[in-house]
Design a protein around this motif. Sequence first.
Motif, PDB file in Angstrom:
ATOM      1  N   MET A 225       0.844  -1.190   0.000  1.00 14.59           N
ATOM      2  CA  MET A 225       0.000   0.000   0.000  1.00 14.59           C
ATOM      3  C   MET A 225       0.873   1.232   0.000  1.00 14.59           C
ATOM      4  N   ASP A 226       0.807   2.059  -1.007  1.00 11.40           N
ATOM      5  CA  ASP A 226       1.595   3.281  -1.078  1.00 11.40           C
ATOM      6  C   ASP A 226       0.732   4.453  -0.629  1.00 11.40           C
ATOM      7  N   ALA A 227       0.686   4.714   0.644  1.00  9.76           N
ATOM      8  CA  ALA A 227      -0.119   5.823   1.132  1.00  9.76           C
ATOM      9  C   ALA A 227       0.530   6.395   2.373  1.00  9.76           C
ATOM     10  N   HIS A 228       0.339   7.675   2.561  1.00 17.97           N
ATOM     11  CA  HIS A 228       0.937   8.373   3.689  1.00 17.97           C
ATOM     12  C   HIS A 228       0.305   7.907   4.994  1.00 17.97           C
ATOM     13  N   GLY A 229       1.114   7.652   6.009  1.00 20.70           N
ATOM     14  CA  GLY A 229       0.605   7.182   7.291  1.00 20.70           C
ATOM     15  C   GLY A 229      -0.107   8.267   8.071  1.00 20.70           C
ATOM     16  N   VAL A 230      -0.765   7.861   9.136  1.00 19.17           N
ATOM     17  CA  VAL A 230      -1.507   8.803   9.967  1.00 19.17           C
ATOM     18  C   VAL A 230      -0.730   9.076  11.243  1.00 19.17           C
ATOM     19  N   SER A 231      -1.158  10.091  11.968  1.00 19.02           N
ATOM     20  CA  SER A 231      -0.454  10.507  13.174  1.00 19.02           C
ATOM     21  C   SER A 231      -0.799   9.600  14.350  1.00 19.02           C
ATOM     22  N   THR A 232      -0.009   9.735  15.413  1.00 15.70           N
ATOM     23  CA  THR A 232      -0.268   8.988  16.645  1.00 15.70           C
ATOM     24  C   THR A 232      -1.645   9.335  17.194  1.00 15.70           C
ATOM     25  N   GLU A 233      -2.019  10.597  17.073  1.00 14.48           N
ATOM     26  CA  GLU A 233      -3.329  11.039  17.551  1.00 14.48           C
ATOM     27  C   GLU A 233      -4.454  10.305  16.832  1.00 14.48           C
ATOM     28  N   GLN A 234      -4.303  10.132  15.522  1.00 12.93           N
ATOM     29  CA  GLN A 234      -5.339   9.440  14.764  1.00 12.93           C
ATOM     30  C   GLN A 234      -5.383   7.954  15.112  1.00 12.93           C
ATOM     31  N   TRP A 235      -4.225   7.366  15.385  1.00 14.08           N
ATOM     32  CA  TRP A 235      -4.219   5.969  15.812  1.00 14.08           C
ATOM     33  C   TRP A 235      -4.957   5.823  17.139  1.00 14.08           C
ATOM     34  N   GLU A 236      -4.804   6.812  18.011  1.00 16.46           N
ATOM     35  CA  GLU A 236      -5.518   6.765  19.287  1.00 16.46           C
ATOM     36  C   GLU A 236      -7.023   6.852  19.070  1.00 16.46           C
ATOM     37  N   ARG A 237      -7.437   7.633  18.082  1.00 15.75           N
ATOM     38  CA  ARG A 237      -8.858   7.715  17.754  1.00 15.75           C
ATOM     39  C   ARG A 237      -9.377   6.369  17.273  1.00 15.75           C
ATOM     40  N   LEU A 238      -8.549   5.679  16.482  1.00 17.41           N
ATOM     41  CA  LEU A 238      -8.937   4.359  15.999  1.00 17.41           C
ATOM     42  C   LEU A 238      -9.126   3.396  17.170  1.00 17.41           C
ATOM     43  N   LYS A 239      -8.201   3.435  18.124  1.00 15.96           N
ATOM     44  CA  LYS A 239      -8.302   2.561  19.293  1.00 15.96           C
ATOM     45  C   LYS A 239      -9.561   2.877  20.104  1.00 15.96           C
ATOM     46  N   LYS A 240      -9.838   4.170  20.267  1.00 18.90           N
ATOM     47  CA  LYS A 240     -11.012   4.579  21.038  1.00 18.90           C
ATOM     48  C   LYS A 240     -12.295   4.131  20.358  1.00 18.90           C
ATOM     49  N   PHE A 241     -12.337   4.268  19.037  1.00 13.23           N
ATOM     50  CA  PHE A 241     -13.527   3.849  18.300  1.00 13.23           C
ATOM     51  C   PHE A 241     -13.712   2.337  18.403  1.00 13.23           C
ATOM     52  N   LYS A 242     -12.603   1.621  18.388  1.00 14.15           N
ATOM     53  CA  LYS A 242     -12.678   0.165  18.512  1.00 14.15           C
ATOM     54  C   LYS A 242     -13.240  -0.224  19.874  1.00 14.15           C
ATOM     55  N   GLN A 243     -12.844   0.498  20.912  1.00 13.37           N
ATOM     56  CA  GLN A 243     -13.376   0.239  22.249  1.00 13.37           C
ATOM     57  C   GLN A 243     -14.877   0.513  22.299  1.00 13.37           C
ATOM     58  N   THR A 244     -15.301   1.586  21.605  1.00 14.32           N
ATOM     59  CA  THR A 244     -16.725   1.917  21.551  1.00 14.32           C
ATOM     60  C   THR A 244     -17.514   0.790  20.897  1.00 14.32           C
ATOM     61  N   LEU A 245     -16.953   0.225  19.829  1.00 14.49           N
ATOM     62  CA  LEU A 245     -17.613  -0.889  19.153  1.00 14.49           C
ATOM     63  C   LEU A 245     -17.725  -2.104  20.065  1.00 14.49           C
ATOM     64  N   GLU A 246     -16.669  -2.363  20.833  1.00 12.15           N
ATOM     65  CA  GLU A 246     -16.691  -3.507  21.743  1.00 12.15           C
ATOM     66  C   GLU A 246     -17.773  -3.336  22.800  1.00 12.15           C
ATOM     67  N   GLU A 247     -17.927  -2.111  23.300  1.00 10.67           N
ATOM     68  CA  GLU A 247     -18.974  -1.850  24.289  1.00 10.67           C
ATOM     69  C   GLU A 247     -20.356  -2.020  23.667  1.00 10.67           C
ATOM     70  N   ALA A 248     -20.498  -1.557  22.424  1.00  4.29           N
ATOM     71  CA  ALA A 248     -21.797  -1.661  21.748  1.00  4.29           C
ATOM     72  C   ALA A 248     -22.183  -3.118  21.523  1.00  4.29           C
ATOM     73  N   LYS A 249     -21.196  -3.971  21.246  1.00  7.19           N
ATOM     74  CA  LYS A 249     -21.475  -5.387  20.989  1.00  7.19           C
ATOM     75  C   LYS A 249     -22.118  -6.072  22.184  1.00  7.19           C
ATOM     76  N   LYS A 250     -21.857  -5.549  23.385  1.00  8.41           N
ATOM     77  CA  LYS A 250     -22.422  -6.150  24.593  1.00  8.41           C
ATOM     78  C   LYS A 250     -23.945  -6.041  24.627  1.00  8.41           C
ATOM     79  N   ARG A 251     -24.482  -5.121  23.817  1.00  8.61           N
ATOM     80  CA  ARG A 251     -25.935  -4.938  23.784  1.00  8.61           C
ATOM     81  C   ARG A 251     -26.567  -5.592  22.553  1.00  8.61           C
ATOM     82  N   GLN A 252     -25.781  -6.415  21.869  1.00  7.70           N
ATOM     83  CA  GLN A 252     -26.276  -7.049  20.648  1.00  7.70           C
ATOM     84  C   GLN A 252     -27.545  -7.854  20.929  1.00  7.70           C
ATOM     85  N   GLY A 253     -28.553  -7.637  20.082  1.00  5.46           N
ATOM     86  CA  GLY A 253     -29.817  -8.342  20.219  1.00  5.46           C
ATOM     87  C   GLY A 253     -30.802  -7.668  21.154  1.00  5.46           C
TER      88      GLY A 253
END
Length: 553
Positions: free
Chosen positions: A1-29
């Motif tokens: 993949m030839d693309a410019h990387g993202v900043s540490t701050e953006q990686w932290e946003r990705l981690k936070k969003f992933k945590q939000t998804l994990e919390e949401a999964k607990k209410r599945q169904g």
Amino acid sequence: MDAHGVSTEQWERLKKFKQTLEEAKKRQGERPNDRKPPEYAYMRFMMTFGPLGQEKPGHFIYTSFIAPAYLPCTTQVADLKHITINELRLETHHRGTYILLRCITPPNRLTAIMVLAEDKNNEVVSLQMYQQENEETRPAIDIANRGIVLLVKEPYYKTMSDGEYGLRVDHLSDIVHLRSDDVRIPLDWQPRLIEVDQSAEALKLKGNLAMKEGKFWDSISIYSDALAQPTSADEADTIKRNRSLAFLRTKQFDVALSDIGFPNFGENAPEKAIFRAGEALYNLRRFDECCEVLAILCRLYPLNALARASSGRAQSRLREQKTGEFNFKLLQAEAKKLRPPHLDHATYIGPIEVRQTTSKGRGLFVTKSVKAGDLLLCEKAFAHCYAPEESEAEKSGKSNISILMNTETNTAFMGTQADLLKSIVQKMYHNPSVASPFTALHHGDYKGVDTTTVDQMPIVDTFQVERTISFNSFGCPLSSMNSQAKVRDHKDEPESAFHSTGIWIQASYINHSCTSNARRSFIGDMMIVRATRDLKKGTELSFWYHCPSRGIP
């Protein structure tokens, strides 16, 4: 993949969003009992988003999160069960069902088109529709606006980023726009006023007026309504020819050809029909057929100057495609002038072919001995999204860069990948005939669907497209002439730093190696690949991972 990387701050946003998804999964169904009342939801939506406004100038970075992958619906609507908002369960894809919604607010467009909608019980839900056309291509109010009725297939109900609940639709084929006379629409949702004259002739004239006003999507709908009325075969052919022009203007070339009757229209077809067939074939890059059609047009209508000019242009593309003879100085001049730098040239595939390698899947091999510097490939991008370079952005005072994040693959890319995703989904949805070379590219272990159409509409799997982009897209400069000189002189970052991205089908098969034997360069959306040393027949081509002049191993 030839693309410019993202900043540490953006990686932290990705981690936070992933945590939000994990919390949401607990209410599945779970069927939520804390949904806001319709009046509150309406007020909150209007206060938060309000009506769609004009984009203000400036430099913006948009973040787009890819949802956990799910397959598009492949079941006919007739075989789906109708459900209502009260039956929706969180973090659930309601397979085997559909929901009928009427938009009750104007739309808002960010990374998706958002609207508030109600069901027949007057319950409301937020609806987010991804991969829709850009605003300049199709206004959001044509897609979702007050009174528009939508059928959402196998709805995905989830917790949104703001903590509220809503429907997210990632696949274009999972949304069906219903005509006002559709029998599935409740009576109290149908228009109060009915036009007195709904004859095919009256609707044709109305469609013609919409065309003159540049309302191409409206005209398609009106012409389609006209064709649903009783009319003669000749009149139906006229309406289809008119609609074909609207399809051309909205880049729906496959259905434009169908409306014209190609390839069975014969030499007795009207002048406009033959010309429009040529235009559609040209844009589909079927230059052989285009030249044949335009030759017929020039022979039947020798005084048509536009036909002669179009024929000459098509013959130039066919010559480029067959011989690999390009005026590269002209290409450089065009790339410098055009924005976006999408050049009107053909793809030349030289003495190369795709074969299976011993350990790297498929690769690209030379089919005869070649010399260093020989042109192997001059390929126009299947899709290309341009981000203004720094000097251009400063001069214009505006730029838009996106960050595309995927929590399942733990990847994030800064550039125009989000735009590229939408562009490719739209291209294949509106022109299914061009899809197969792209879908044949490597897309990892993602397992898509085998079905390509449902209810006579194409199916494009957004998540397969995203995976394919992640493995096959290239970052690219406006022109390698300047960027390579800067790399050589250690004055700037290498090509991988550029935010413009594209997909080049043939070039995607070239594997990487620390000892490369080919070099790529860019002019606008054209990629040029040349051998960097003499190669024997049967040699696999390879690019290096990083430019050695940067001292990177």
